[in-house]
Enzyme design. Structure first.
Site, PDB file in Angstrom:
ATOM      1  CE  LYS A   6      -3.020   3.112   0.608  1.00 51.08           C
ATOM      2  NZ  LYS A   6      -3.962   3.565  -0.385  1.00 51.08           N
TER       3      LYS A   6
ATOM      4  CB  CYS B 189      -3.254   8.900   0.128  1.00 45.63           C
ATOM      5  SG  CYS B 189      -4.738   8.243   0.875  1.00 45.63           S
TER       6      CYS B 189
HETATM    7  N1  LIG Z   1      -8.842   9.823   2.318  1.00 44.37           N
HETATM    8  C1  LIG Z   1      -8.349   9.048   1.394  1.00 44.37           C
HETATM    9  O1  LIG Z   1      -8.381   9.374   0.212  1.00 44.37           O
HETATM   10  C2  LIG Z   1      -7.740   7.706   1.734  1.00 44.37           C
HETATM   11  C3  LIG Z   1      -7.557   6.747   0.721  1.00 44.37           C
HETATM   12  C4  LIG Z   1      -7.022   5.516   1.054  1.00 44.37           C
HETATM   13  C5  LIG Z   1      -6.627   5.263   2.367  1.00 44.37           C
HETATM   14  N2  LIG Z   1      -6.790   6.219   3.330  1.00 44.37           N
HETATM   15  C6  LIG Z   1      -6.384   5.899   4.693  1.00 44.37           C
HETATM   16  O2  LIG Z   1      -7.556   5.640   5.454  1.00 44.37           O
HETATM   17  C7  LIG Z   1      -7.366   6.059   6.815  1.00 44.37           C
HETATM   18  C8  LIG Z   1      -8.493   6.990   7.221  1.00 44.37           C
HETATM   19  O3  LIG Z   1      -8.404   8.149   6.400  1.00 44.37           O
HETATM   20  P1  LIG Z   1      -9.613   9.153   6.244  1.00 44.37           P
HETATM   21  O4  LIG Z   1      -9.271  10.035   5.114  1.00 44.37           O
HETATM   22  O5  LIG Z   1     -10.895   8.403   6.237  1.00 44.37           O
HETATM   23  O6  LIG Z   1      -9.488   9.953   7.644  1.00 44.37           O
HETATM   24  P2  LIG Z   1     -10.583  10.939   8.280  1.00 44.37           P
HETATM   25  O7  LIG Z   1      -9.815  11.862   9.132  1.00 44.37           O
HETATM   26  O8  LIG Z   1     -11.469  11.463   7.209  1.00 44.37           O
HETATM   27  O9  LIG Z   1     -11.467   9.988   9.187  1.00 44.37           O
HETATM   28  C9  LIG Z   1     -11.003   9.346  10.327  1.00 44.37           C
HETATM   29  C10 LIG Z   1     -12.115   9.329  11.369  1.00 44.37           C
HETATM   30  O10 LIG Z   1     -11.649   8.551  12.480  1.00 44.37           O
HETATM   31  C11 LIG Z   1     -12.191   9.120  13.664  1.00 44.37           C
HETATM   32  N3  LIG Z   1     -11.396   8.621  14.796  1.00 44.37           N
HETATM   33  C12 LIG Z   1     -10.141   8.965  15.155  1.00 44.37           C
HETATM   34  N4  LIG Z   1      -9.747   8.207  16.192  1.00 44.37           N
HETATM   35  C13 LIG Z   1     -10.778   7.369  16.479  1.00 44.37           C
HETATM   36  C14 LIG Z   1     -10.965   6.338  17.408  1.00 44.37           C
HETATM   37  N5  LIG Z   1     -10.017   5.977  18.284  1.00 44.37           N
HETATM   38  N6  LIG Z   1     -12.136   5.683  17.423  1.00 44.37           N
HETATM   39  C15 LIG Z   1     -13.128   6.016  16.550  1.00 44.37           C
HETATM   40  N7  LIG Z   1     -12.990   6.972  15.623  1.00 44.37           N
HETATM   41  C16 LIG Z   1     -11.834   7.635  15.590  1.00 44.37           C
HETATM   42  C17 LIG Z   1     -12.084  10.615  13.424  1.00 44.37           C
HETATM   43  O11 LIG Z   1     -12.990  11.304  14.268  1.00 44.37           O
HETATM   44  C18 LIG Z   1     -12.455  10.705  11.938  1.00 44.37           C
HETATM   45  O12 LIG Z   1     -13.828  10.955  11.751  1.00 44.37           O
HETATM   46  C19 LIG Z   1      -5.988   6.685   6.867  1.00 44.37           C
HETATM   47  O13 LIG Z   1      -5.075   5.726   7.281  1.00 44.37           O
HETATM   48  C20 LIG Z   1      -5.715   7.034   5.425  1.00 44.37           C
HETATM   49  O14 LIG Z   1      -4.339   7.063   5.116  1.00 44.37           O
HETATM   50  C21 LIG Z   1      -7.360   7.423   3.046  1.00 44.37           C
END
Ligand SMILES: NC(=O)c1ccc[n+]([C@@H]2O[C@H](COP(=O)([O-])OP(=O)(O)OC[C@H]3O[C@@H](n4cnc5c(N)ncnc54)[C@H](O)[C@@H]3O)[C@@H](O)[C@H]2O)c1
Length: 408
Positions: free
Chosen positions: A203, A257
């Site tokens: 990844k 990312c």
């Molecule tokens: N955004 C993208 O385009 C994308 C694409 C692929 C992978 N990712 C990966 O996915 C993961 C999440 O990214 P995202 O963009 O969705 O993040 P985000 O910040 O949009 O969402 C994360 C959510 O997790 C919640 N959170 C934090 N700690 C928590 C806990 N202990 N318990 C419950 N909820 C909790 C936050 O309140 C938030 O709403 C990351 O590792 C990111 O690298 C993101």
């Protein structure tokens, strides 16, 4: 019917939870952000995405539940943030560790924890296993670990959830197969089974590959600018070669990312990740390159006041409202450092004020500016060429193909 608890309802967790709910899985979505959970409970989506409204309605009809509490269940999907630590560039595992801790407080024996968040290679060994073992829980018996990283891109998430190939890394092949069956409820593409560290590393490698490719395009843009060559034409022609596929230059790389994950390799392998570090530096230098281009244009067109500069686009990519690590925010910081004060800003996707001199109305924004700097290629601006053609345009995304428009 299985019950799953999706932990973290952001850009990744929410569409994933909705997709499972649409496809017959009983889902509880949990997030610690009370405001976010309240919005979802009130039927309000927390971000815009093509197809999300319809998906949300179906998931609601199928009984999806949202909560701030972790649930007792046998499958957890963790999609919490995984930023990097600015000082040493390593993964900041605090959100993942906190989520694992809270899952262990409620889960049944035999539960499967699937980490979807992107993590550095070896992070499960380094941070997750010790967190579990500290509680005298036996991995492989009391709890099973899986890493199933997500690949979807904002703007096309719903489609990509169904049609992107996936990776499932697990200690135990029978667990990997169970998780594959679960994702097969909506994923129509290949699902590759592997070990955990290969899933972690592949990844990060995917996003690093893209970052390096973009850095190459950005470096070409700077070289071509120096001697007045057309970088877009050159890349277009080079890509006719059957084994060449250069991405497009731009004003920088943002989002959660591509601008984050390569740092994990730099942080963990500082003596080895030389190319990766250079690529990060090149991409991070692009907002300054944009500022230099603005300065050149101001020289070229005498007497333009700084307050007549308009920056279009705050989000890091087109047609989304995600501003994390956005090149525009970096550009605005650089502008402030250079005493470029009074610059106007507009983004049709950002409806709450987040920067100084941000307009909420496009026509009013346009009335105030003479130079329009396009930082984000929203469809909105593509349809407005007639309105903006009397402005000096710096199009950092190459959306307008005409000689009066200035490029990177
Ligand atoms: N955004 C993208 O385009 C994308 C694409 C692929 C992978 N990712 C990966 O996915 C993961 C999440 O990214 P995202 O963009 O969705 O993040 P985000 O910040 O949009 O969402 C994360 C959510 O997790 C919640 N959170 C934090 N700690 C928590 C806990 N202990 N318990 C419950 N909820 C909790 C936050 O309140 C938030 O709403 C990351 O590792 C990111 O690298 C993101």
């Amino acid at each position: 019917m299985s019950l799953i608890n999706v932990i973290g309802l952001g850009y990744i967790g929410l569409p994933t939870a909705l997709m499972f709910a649409k496809n017959g899985v009983e889902v509880v979505g949990t997030d610690l952000n009370e405001k976010l959970v309240t919005s979802l409970l009130e039927g309000q989506l927390t971000f815009e995405e093509d197809g999300m409204v319809e998906l949300f309605r179906i998931a609601q009809k199928n009984g999806i539940i949202f909560s701030t509490k972790y649930q007792k269940t046998d499958i957890y999907i963790v999609a919490v943030p995984t930023p990097y630590i600015k000082s040493n560039k390593k993964l900041d595992p605090q959100y993942v560790i906190q989520a694992i801790d809270q899952i262990l407080d409620v889960c049944d024996k035999g539960a499967i924890i699937i980490i979807e968040s992107t993590i550095s290679p070896g992070a499960i060994d380094k941070y997750v296993r010790p967190t579990i073992e500290k509680k005298d829980v036996v991995i492989g018996k009391d709890i099973h670990l899986v890493h199933a990283p997500e690949r979807i891109i904002p703007g096309n998430m719903i489609y990509e959830l169904e049609y992107n190939a996936r990776t499932i890394g697990a200690d135990d092949i029978s667990i990997a197969k169970r998780v594959k069956t679960l994702y097969s409820k909506f994923c129509k593409a290949e699902i590759v089974l592997t070990d955990i560290v290969s899933a972690e590393m592949s990844k990060v490698v995917e996003n690093t590959y893209r970052d390096i490719n973009i850095a190459f395009a950005n470096e070409l843009a700077k070289i071509c600018r120096k001697d007045n060559m057309n970088v877009y034409e050159i890349i277009r022609i080079a890509n006719k070669h059957p084994r060449v596929n250069i991405l497009q230059p731009g004003p920088g790389v943002g989002g959660h990312c591509i601008s984050v994950d390569p740092w994990f390799l730099v942080g963990d392998y500082p003596d080895l990740a030389n190319l990766i570090l250079e690529a990060r530096k090149i991409n991070d230098s692009m907002p300054v390159h944009v500022l230099d281009r603005i300065k050149q244009l101001m020289k070229e067109y005498n007497e333009i006041d700084i307050s007549k500069i308009g920056i279009y686009g705050l989000s890091y990519k087109e047609n989304v409202d995600d501003t994390r690590e956005s090149p525009t925010l970096q550009l605005l910081d650089k502008m402030k450092d250079n005493l470029f004060l009074g610059v106007k800003v507009y983004d049709p996707f950002i409806r709450e004020p987040m920067v100084e001199n941000q307009f909420m109305n496009f026509d009013e924004f346009l009335n105030e500016i003479e130079i329009l700097v396009i930082m984000t290629a929203h469809d909105h601006i593509k349809s407005k060429f007639d309105l903006i053609e009397n402005k000096i345009i710096l199009d950092t995304r190459n959306i307008f193909n005409c000689s009066e428009v200035h490029k990177l």
